[in-house]
Scaffold this motif. Structure first.
Motif, PDB file in Angstrom:
ATOM      1  N   ASP A  60     -13.054  40.123 -48.555  1.00  0.00           N
ATOM      2  CA  ASP A  60     -13.374  38.817 -48.925  1.00  0.00           C
ATOM      3  C   ASP A  60     -14.568  38.798 -50.167  1.00  0.00           C
ATOM      4  O   ASP A  60     -14.489  38.410 -51.151  1.00  0.00           O
ATOM      5  CB  ASP A  60     -14.061  38.212 -47.981  1.00  0.00           C
ATOM      6  CG  ASP A  60     -14.470  36.687 -48.602  1.00  0.00           C
ATOM      7  OD1 ASP A  60     -13.566  35.821 -48.720  1.00  0.00           O
ATOM      8  OD2 ASP A  60     -15.629  36.142 -48.224  1.00  0.00           O
ATOM      9  N   GLU A  63     -13.006  39.785 -53.567  1.00  0.00           N
ATOM     10  CA  GLU A  63     -12.409  38.820 -54.145  1.00  0.00           C
ATOM     11  C   GLU A  63     -13.485  38.167 -54.890  1.00  0.00           C
ATOM     12  O   GLU A  63     -13.269  37.781 -56.136  1.00  0.00           O
ATOM     13  CB  GLU A  63     -11.889  37.619 -53.116  1.00  0.00           C
ATOM     14  CG  GLU A  63     -10.180  38.266 -52.660  1.00  0.00           C
ATOM     15  CD  GLU A  63      -9.881  37.187 -51.717  1.00  0.00           C
ATOM     16  OE1 GLU A  63     -10.390  36.085 -51.600  1.00  0.00           O
ATOM     17  OE2 GLU A  63      -8.985  37.353 -51.066  1.00  0.00           O
ATOM     18  N   LYS A  64     -14.693  38.047 -54.399  1.00  0.00           N
ATOM     19  CA  LYS A  64     -15.880  37.460 -55.112  1.00  0.00           C
ATOM     20  C   LYS A  64     -16.373  38.326 -56.419  1.00  0.00           C
ATOM     21  O   LYS A  64     -16.844  37.663 -57.202  1.00  0.00           O
ATOM     22  CB  LYS A  64     -17.073  37.510 -54.122  1.00  0.00           C
ATOM     23  CG  LYS A  64     -17.076  36.368 -52.920  1.00  0.00           C
ATOM     24  CD  LYS A  64     -18.209  36.478 -51.933  1.00  0.00           C
ATOM     25  CE  LYS A  64     -17.820  35.591 -50.780  1.00  0.00           C
ATOM     26  NZ  LYS A  64     -17.797  34.160 -51.067  1.00  0.00           N
ATOM     27  N   ASP A  66     -14.150  39.936 -57.879  1.00  0.00           N
ATOM     28  CA  ASP A  66     -13.063  39.701 -58.986  1.00  0.00           C
ATOM     29  C   ASP A  66     -13.326  38.568 -59.696  1.00  0.00           C
ATOM     30  O   ASP A  66     -13.057  38.595 -60.970  1.00  0.00           O
ATOM     31  CB  ASP A  66     -11.655  39.544 -58.348  1.00  0.00           C
ATOM     32  CG  ASP A  66     -11.154  40.879 -57.696  1.00  0.00           C
ATOM     33  OD1 ASP A  66     -11.412  41.986 -58.353  1.00  0.00           O
ATOM     34  OD2 ASP A  66     -10.591  40.939 -56.737  1.00  0.00           O
ATOM     35  N   ASP A  67     -13.916  37.459 -59.115  1.00  0.00           N
ATOM     36  CA  ASP A  67     -14.302  36.183 -59.958  1.00  0.00           C
ATOM     37  C   ASP A  67     -15.344  36.645 -60.925  1.00  0.00           C
ATOM     38  O   ASP A  67     -15.511  35.940 -61.976  1.00  0.00           O
ATOM     39  CB  ASP A  67     -14.679  35.041 -58.783  1.00  0.00           C
ATOM     40  CG  ASP A  67     -13.660  34.569 -58.029  1.00  0.00           C
ATOM     41  OD1 ASP A  67     -12.558  34.824 -58.411  1.00  0.00           O
ATOM     42  OD2 ASP A  67     -14.121  34.027 -56.743  1.00  0.00           O
TER      43      ASP A  67
END
Length: 215
Positions: A60, A63-64, A66-67
């Motif tokens: 998770d 993913e942060k 990646d943003d």
């Protein structure tokens, strides 16, 4: 004859006593062994569950990141356009800079989760993880996440200060089609030209990927 019989009875009682004692000792030993097996199974099961929670948490967090990388990619495009404009201040380069003008006021927030990792530390389950290299990689992932957050917070604080300077400009200068190549915007232009944060998110993501690949 009487003494011999008495002696045999006494010997039989001793043998019987030790036999019963042996049964008790063996029974206790088996009980302890079984309890140890159950405890070990529960501890290993608990360790596996906590590790799964950590892997989900790290996935998770990735993913942060990646943003965040998407945001920094846009920042890099603005930086490249600004550098091109500085070297060659033609209209086409001016247009390229203003194409990314919206990034100036976009402050990207970043936070990460660490609840599963803190539970892992506080529960004492980490001592059960035999693969110490894997444990170090997990620890390093969270250390790098904290450094990334600190560096990004520092970056956004600097960006915010530059944005606040725009409030001192005449209202008409920041309304309509904003042209950030104009002299009054030199401070925020210099900020985006000189400050780069590619290293931290990229390296942190690589560290997390290492942990997830080796779980």
């Amino acid at each position: 004859m009487y003494n011999e019989t008495k002696s045999k009875k006494k010997s039989w009682k001793i043998v019987s006593y030790f036999r019963e004692l042996s049964v008790v000792v063996i029974g206790v030993a088996i009980t302890f062994f079984a309890n140890n097996l159950i405890t070990e199974f529960k501890e290993k099961n608990d360790l596996n569950q906590q590790l799964k929670a950590i892997y989900m948490e790290l996935a998770d967090n990735m993913e942060k990141i990646d943003d965040l990388l998407v945001h920094y990619e846009k920042v890099n495009r603005l930086k490249a356009a600004l550098l091109e404009f500085v070297e060659n201040p033609q209209q086409q380069n001016r247009d390229s800079v203003n194409k990314y003008a919206y990034i100036l006021g976009k402050v990207e927030a970043f936070s990460y989760k660490k609840g599963a990792y803190e539970m892992f530390l506080n529960s004492g389950a980490m001592k059960l993880l035999v693969n110490r290299k894997h444990l170090l990689d997990i620890t390093e992932s969270y250390n790098m996440l904290e450094i990334l957050k600190e560096e990004h917070d520092r970056y956004t604080n600097l960006q915010t200060k530059q944005i606040e300077k725009l409030y001192d400009l005449d209202t008409k200068q920041i309304m309509g089609n904003l042209d950030i190549t104009e002299p009054q915007f030199h401070s925020i232009r210099n900020f985006f030209i000189s400050v780069s944060k590619d290293y931290y998110p990229e390296e942190t993501k690589k560290q997390i990927e290492k942990v997830l690949l080796n779980n």
